[in-house]
Design an enzyme around this catalytic site. Structure first.
Site, short mmCIF file in Angstrom:
data_model
loop_
_atom_site.label_atom_id
_atom_site.label_comp_id
_atom_site.label_asym_id
_atom_site.label_seq_id
_atom_site.Cartn_x
_atom_site.Cartn_y
_atom_site.Cartn_z
N HIS A 26 10.18 7.11 7.46
CA HIS A 26 10.72 7.24 6.12
C HIS A 26 12.21 7.58 6.21
O HIS A 26 12.68 8.10 7.22
CB HIS A 26 9.96 8.31 5.34
CG HIS A 26 8.61 7.85 4.88
ND1 HIS A 26 8.26 7.74 3.55
CD2 HIS A 26 7.52 7.45 5.58
CE1 HIS A 26 7.01 7.30 3.45
NE2 HIS A 26 6.54 7.11 4.67
N CYS B 204 5.10 9.56 -0.49
CA CYS B 204 3.76 10.07 -0.18
C CYS B 204 3.36 11.07 -1.26
O CYS B 204 4.11 12.02 -1.52
CB CYS B 204 3.72 10.74 1.19
SG CYS B 204 2.11 11.46 1.59
N ASN C 37 9.99 4.21 2.67
CA ASN C 37 10.00 3.80 4.06
C ASN C 37 11.31 3.09 4.38
O ASN C 37 12.08 2.72 3.49
CB ASN C 37 8.86 2.81 4.31
CG ASN C 37 7.50 3.43 4.11
OD1 ASN C 37 6.97 4.08 4.99
ND2 ASN C 37 6.93 3.22 2.94
N HIS D 13 6.57 4.56 12.23
CA HIS D 13 6.53 4.43 10.77
C HIS D 13 7.50 5.47 10.22
O HIS D 13 7.17 6.65 10.13
CB HIS D 13 5.09 4.70 10.31
CG HIS D 13 4.86 4.57 8.85
ND1 HIS D 13 3.92 3.72 8.32
CD2 HIS D 13 5.41 5.20 7.78
CE1 HIS D 13 3.91 3.82 7.00
NE2 HIS D 13 4.81 4.73 6.65
N ARG E 242 0.83 -1.21 0.00
CA ARG E 242 0.00 0.00 0.00
C ARG E 242 0.87 1.26 0.00
O ARG E 242 0.98 1.94 -1.01
CB ARG E 242 -0.94 -0.01 1.21
CG ARG E 242 -2.10 1.01 1.09
CD ARG E 242 -1.74 2.43 1.45
NE ARG E 242 -1.20 2.57 2.79
CZ ARG E 242 -0.73 3.71 3.28
NH1 ARG E 242 -0.71 4.81 2.54
NH2 ARG E 242 -0.22 3.77 4.51
N ASP E 243 1.51 1.55 1.10
CA ASP E 243 2.32 2.77 1.20
C ASP E 243 3.50 2.72 0.24
O ASP E 243 3.94 3.76 -0.26
CB ASP E 243 2.81 2.93 2.64
CG ASP E 243 3.32 4.34 2.91
OD1 ASP E 243 2.82 5.28 2.28
OD2 ASP E 243 4.21 4.48 3.76
#
Length: 378
Positions: free
Chosen positions: A279, A310, A319, A277, A85-86
């Site tokens: 990056h 993003c 990430n 989370h 997803r991300d």
């Protein structure tokens, strides 16, 4: 391997967290050695949010122990894999649905217990997630593995549940500007929307995870006050989120700013209900994760092969690579239940599918090691 050694050295060095100040320099760990006593004077010419950790600190962060936990419960770290997803949402070229399904199924076989599968958001804003229902219906859901999906509103929640979702996530921000850019609503408006999602989830018996973006810096506002992060996190917890993931969305954080933020958030939310989370825009993701682990956080979001970005945070790179995180944890006395060899293979495959090299340094190093061993065996 030299690459592995350098990576380990960087993690150890970066994880030496700032705990004091003297003579304009930085006092590191329990040492009296000062680091770059005049560097901050010159560094202020760079974007101010890079130095929020030093400039905004009213008091030094608590000192940390670098010793690994002794008991099995505290040694276990849950990895939430966000690559499907991300990791893919910001790709300019649409990734085939079959590639996404194959990626998730391969990740399921590595020992990961949580894999974020997709997002039920408007395809107008995130075209890469337009095949959300097909992806969720197409994967093989294994027992003991959760496949959460993002749902920004009730419409998204209902579509997710109809497609077979058993866990969802809502996402807010600690930055007012980012919230408006990301979901076209103020922080308070976005939290109000989530109330309806939480009610629907409670009725359906679907657990909800909460995300807070821009916890260490915003591309529009610069530094974010830890109190703002704590307030949004507490609101999500009170709404019914079982866990709050704190996102350094643009990767500007440092171990010092991570600890100061956690110090404040922990006053409002138990550390056992927090995840991080990170990056890796400035190469600080592993160090920030390590700092959070030493503070007691036991859930880490990461992305296979370092995929990510993003669409609403210009300049935000991938990430933390899951392979790098697992390698670090394995070597630091923690347990994840993840097979690193299988994980590296998945990272190399998705990178090949995407037509580029993996961003995982551990993945590259281990790949070279395997190739060398095979060459020597001939």
């Amino acid at each position: 391997m030299v690459v592995v050694a350098l990576m380990h050295h960087a993690v150890v060095e970066a994880a030496a967290v700032v705990v004091g100040r003297r003579s304009g320099g930085l006092l590191v760990g329990n040492s009296s050695r000062l680091i770059a006593p005049r560097s901050f004077g010159h560094a202020r010419r760079l974007p101010p949010y890079l130095f929020a950790a030093g400039a905004a600190a009213a008091s030094p962060a608590r000192a940390l122990s670098t010793a690994a936990p002794s008991d099995a419960v505290n040694r276990f770290v849950k990895i939430v894999e966000v690559g499907p997803r991300d990791g893919l949402q910001n790709e300019k070229t649409l990734v085939p649905t079959t590639t996404k399904i194959n990626l998730i199924n391969a990740l399921s076989a590595t020992g990961l217990s949580a894999i974020e599968a997709t997002a039920f958001v408007s395809p107008k804003w995130v075209p890469q997630m337009a095949d959300n229902a097909d992806v969720l219906r197409g994967i093989t859901m294994l027992p003991g593995v959760s496949y959460p999906v993002l749902t920004p509103n009730v419409k998204g929640f209902q579509a997710a549940v109809a497609a077979g979702a058993r866990e969802v996530a809502v996402f807010g921000a600690a930055s007012e500007s980012f919230s408006r850019k990301n979901i076209n609503a103020s922080i308070s408006e976005s939290l109000k929307r989530f109330e309806d999602v939480m009610k629907a989830a409670q009725v359906a018996g679907v657990p909800v995870r909460g995300y807070v973006s821009c916890v260490l810096g915003c591309p529009y506002e610069g530094p974010i006050a830890p109190t703002a992060v704590a307030q949004v996190s507490k609101t999500l917890l009170d709404m019914g989120c079982y866990e709050i993931s704190l996102g350094d969305t643009i990767g500007v954080g440092t171990p010092g700013s991570m600890l100061r933020m956690l110090d404040e958030v922990e006053k409002a939310v138990p550390i056992q209900k927090l995840a991080v989370h990170c990056h890796d825009t400035y190469g600080q993701a592993l160090a920030n994760i390590f700092a959070a682990l030493q503070r007691g956080v036991r859930v880490v979001d990461s992305s296979v092969a370092g995929l990510g970005g993003c669409p609403y945070a210009e300049g935000a790179t991938g990430n933390a690579a899951t392979e790098d995180v697992v390698y670090m944890l394995d070597g630091s006395g923690y347990e994840t239940g993840v097979d690193l060899e299988k994980l590296v293979a998945v990272g190399l495959q998705i990178s090949e599918d995407m037509g580029r090299a993996t961003s995982s340094r551990a993945g590259l190093a281990l790949q070279r090691k395997v190739k060398k061993a095979k060459a020597n065996a001939k």
